[in-house]
Design an enzyme around this catalytic site. Structure first.
Site, PDB file in Angstrom:
ATOM      1  CB  CYS A   6     -12.768 -17.914  16.606  1.00 57.63           C
ATOM      2  SG  CYS A   6     -12.779 -19.133  17.944  1.00 57.63           S
ATOM      3  CG  ASP A  19      17.835   4.072   2.275  1.00 55.80           C
ATOM      4  OD1 ASP A  19      19.002   4.488   2.434  1.00 55.80           O
ATOM      5  OD2 ASP A  19      17.396   3.659   1.194  1.00 55.80           O
TER       6      ASP A  19
END
Length: 752
Positions: A22, A433
């Site tokens: 955890c 792009d």
């Protein structure tokens, strides 16, 4: 987490740390390891339960490190390489190592149960049940003989607090005296000391339930990533001669050919060399509908072949396939903390000691200096210890970040860290792009114009100059030549001229393929040819000029169609208040035509350094995300606040980027922004709830309305609610977007 720079003489070590499952566990381990002299490059992963570091054993022997890990309640196992760490963590994520002797445990430890094992079969589950039974018996004896019930409550308290007290003491010895275990231990022991054994028993019982719930929640948050490791099949059918042989999938080498039959899973990333079939990519990319693929198409390891028989050439080894890369990205993600998470970490270092000080003052100041009676104020001080437990606060950020990253991974949105996930939702501009990003990256030759030579000659010579190039435009020219059965002659001395074009020696003379602007700067372009070039570019086509040192031989026009979802994705980003701009090296007319079709601004005719300059300018007006897929995009991806790579892009683009879109959809950029915003909203609600609830109980405790069992119930309840709220993100599936005005400040549209 990644700590300091490498130390001279330090050797790399990789551990599988059983029980470190955890975010709080990871924090404990990191703090302990970083305190040791001679450690560097500390990286932890609770999803895979691994610890990587560089250790100078002349300063800290390995035995000392392992002893400290065991003292924290974890069982370390040395793994020889990072690759074996991934393999073991993936293969044994749910192993139950309850047989290990965890002496002097100090950490926030959760038991890892085997898959399918019910919660009540583990140690923590049994502890909850046993202490609950004792509590119930003590309560029952209270109706028969109240004196006996006290012993039952004391027994239940001792049973629950003994492991916590041991953990608190060992934690203090390792440099963390103000742990959560210490707060609960003090409160429970204090309750017994002032004659409130029943409430002390309730305290440890509820805390044990909270630990159990947190362990279950941590397992759920990790389950999606761990399941991913099991997607790739263990065996593959290797093609040998006229037959096949079953071999381990992880033994496949690049260049080998495997056969995948209907219903089977693809064993490796590769390229189809024979056959056509529909493939279900949903286990890997989240793509809901099967995709028809044929010769020349790429496939992912773990995809399911639904109908035809396929022959696939292996392109990547098992350690470098898409699944392995996703797991590695998620591991990196845990080490890159969001700014909010770093703040909570720093805050909790001062918060917990502050709680102890305030509780002590509340307990002793009124009796000592104001003449109040001791018992009520001691009781209030003990209650404040429990109210101040930072469990919910500490869990609020990592639980949400882990859930958000896991949810994104299932939808083909790979995010490298909490920092990237937090930043994506705050960007003011997304720069795209063009080729391979806004467009499909599959251009085709639409026009061939001869200038003094025939069209077939133009195509023949152009194919020779572009031979061997992997650029999409070069590939389009080569495919057109092959389609028309035009044979290209051999070329020598081929090389690219950055931002200008390519050159090669063909049949004894130097030939060039350049942009029209570059060609016009060195040669005279006839007016009729210039008109033709202009018309082609205004139609959204990319025109290139074939020429020698002294004459133009012809023109080729190439069109790369926009992705089907590009226009809708741009509109969605604008509705989210995010500005969009296309940065392209293509000519201004083509750039404007594509941009107008998609509805975004454009900056065209850019060299790689021009993109860097524009991104720096855009960053003055807010955060910038850059989306690209090519080698020339890597610097811009690194320069932006967040770099996003299309999944089919080059390896260097994927390595440079902060996130990757596995499904290669422009719409996934908007999904990334939405996921980030939803995750941060979840975190803000968690923090507000955790702190708000504590503030309310602080006031009610001082006023005498809150008792111990209510305090621990509030802490456990807050932890459960915060965790449950974070786990809601595991079911994230996009969301509607509220209309918002687009921010100003974008540079004027046009060519550069």
């Amino acid at each position: 987490m990644d700590s300091s720079s490498p130390i001279s003489g330090a050797a790399p070590l990789v551990y599988f740390v059983d029980g470190m499952d955890c975010a709080t566990c990871v924090q404990k381990v990191e703090q302990m390891v970083n305190r040791l002299p001679g450690t560097a490059g500390v990286k932890t992963s609770f999803a895979k339960q691994t610890l990587k570091l560089e250790l100078d054993e002349t300063q800290t022997p390995r035995a000392t490190l392992e002893k400290n890990l065991k003292a924290l309640g974890y069982t370390p196992s040395v793994l020889e390489t990072a690759q074996s760490a991934q393999s073991r963590a993936a293969q044994q994520p749910h192993e139950n190592h309850s047989g290990h002797d965890h002496e002097d445990q100090a950490g926030h430890v959760h038991e890892v149960l085997s898959a399918g094992t019910p919660w009540y079969a583990g140690k923590q589950g049994k502890l909850v049940i046993f202490s609950g039974v004792l509590l119930a018996l003590a309560w029952g004896f209270g109706f028969i003989e109240p004196g006996l019930s006290v012993y039952g409550y004391v027994a239940a308290t001792i049973l629950g607090v003994w492991p916590l007290a041991k953990q608190a003491w060992a934690s203090a010895r390792l440099g963390d005296p103000f742990s959560i275990n210490m707060l609960v231990s003090l409160a429970a022991i204090g309750a017994v000391a002032i004659g409130q054994a029943a409430e002390g028993a309730v305290v440890v019982f509820f805390f044990a339930i909270g630990e159990l719930l947190e362990g279950v929640a941590a397992g759920r948050a990790r389950a999606g990533i761990q399941a991913l490791a099991a997607l790739a099949p263990k065996t593959a059918l290797l093609v040998e001669g006229n037959g096949t042989r079953e071999v381990p999938a992880d033994s496949l080498q690049i260049g080998q050919t495997v056969q995948v039959r209907p219903g089977g899973r693809v064993p490796a990333d590769g390229t189809i060399t024979a056959g056509t079939s529909s493939l279900d990519d949903s286990p890997v990319t989240g793509e809901s509908m099967p995709v028809t693929k044929t010769v020349g198409d790429s496939v992912f390891a773990g995809s399911i072949n639904t109908d035809g028989v396929l022959s696939i050439q292996v392109d990547k080894e098992a350690s470098d396939n898409t699944i392995a890369r996703i797991i590695e990205l998620v591991e990196e993600a845990e080490g890159s903390k969001a700014a909010t998470a770093r703040f909570i970490d720093r805050f909790s270092r001062y918060y917990t000691p502050g709680v102890v000080v305030v509780s002590a003052l509340v307990a002793v100041v009124p009796p000592l200096f104001l003449g109040a009676t001791w018992e009520p104020w001691l009781y209030k001080g003990i209650t404040l210890l429990l109210i101040g437990c930072p469990c919910a606060l500490v869990l609020s950020v990592p639980a949400a970040i882990t859930s958000g990253i896991s949810a994104g991974t299932r939808r083909g949105l790979l995010i490298k860290g909490g920092a990237a996930l937090e930043t994506i939702g705050t960007v003011k501009t997304v720069a795209f792009d063009k080729t391979g990003t806004l467009t499909a990256g599959k251009p085709r030759v639409t026009d061939v114009v001869g200038a003094g030579v025939s069209e077939s000659e133009v195509l023949r010579l152009a194919a020779a100059v572009e031979a061997g190039s992997s650029h999409p435009l070069a590939q389009a020219i080569a495919k057109e030549a092959a389609r028309l059965n035009v044979t290209a002659p051999a070329a020598q001395d081929a090389k690219a001229i950055a931002g200008r074009g390519v050159t090669a020696t063909v049949e004894g003379r130097a030939l060039f393929i350049s942009s029209p602007q570059h060609a016009a700067s060195t040669l005279n372009v006839a007016p009729d040819l210039q008109d033709r070039l202009t018309a082609l570019e205004e139609a959204g086509k990319t025109a290139v000029v074939l020429h020698s040192a002294d004459e133009i031989l012809g023109v080729l026009a190439i069109r790369d169609e926009p992705r089907a979802d590009a226009r809708a994705a741009i509109a969605r980003l604008k509705a989210m208040g995010v500005n969009t701009v296309m940065l392209t090296g293509d000519n201004a007319r083509t750039g404007r035509a594509i941009a107008a079709e998609l509805g975004l601004d454009v900056q065209a005719e850019l060299l790689p350094e021009d993109k860097l300059r524009l991104i720096a300018e855009l960053k003055k007006h807010g955060g910038v995300a850059m989306v690209g897929d090519g080698i020339n995009d890597a610097p811009a991806l690194a320069q932006a606040d967040v770099g996003i790579a299309m999944g089919g892009g080059t390896d260097v683009a994927l390595e440079t980027a902060d996130a990757a879109l596995l499904r290669e959809r422009v719409g996934d950029v908007a999904d990334l922004v939405q996921l980030s915003r939803d995750t941060m909203s979840n975190i803000k609600w968690n923090i507000a709830f955790a702190l708000g609830l504590k503030a309310i109980f602080l006031v009610t405790t001082l006023l005498g309305y809150t008792n111990l069992w209510m305090a621990i119930l509030a802490d456990t309840g807050a932890t459960a609610i915060v965790t449950a709220n974070a786990l809601r993100l595991l079911g994230w599936n996009g969301g509607s977007v509220k209309k918002a005005p687009a921010p100003s400040g974008l540079p004027a549209s046009g060519s550069v």
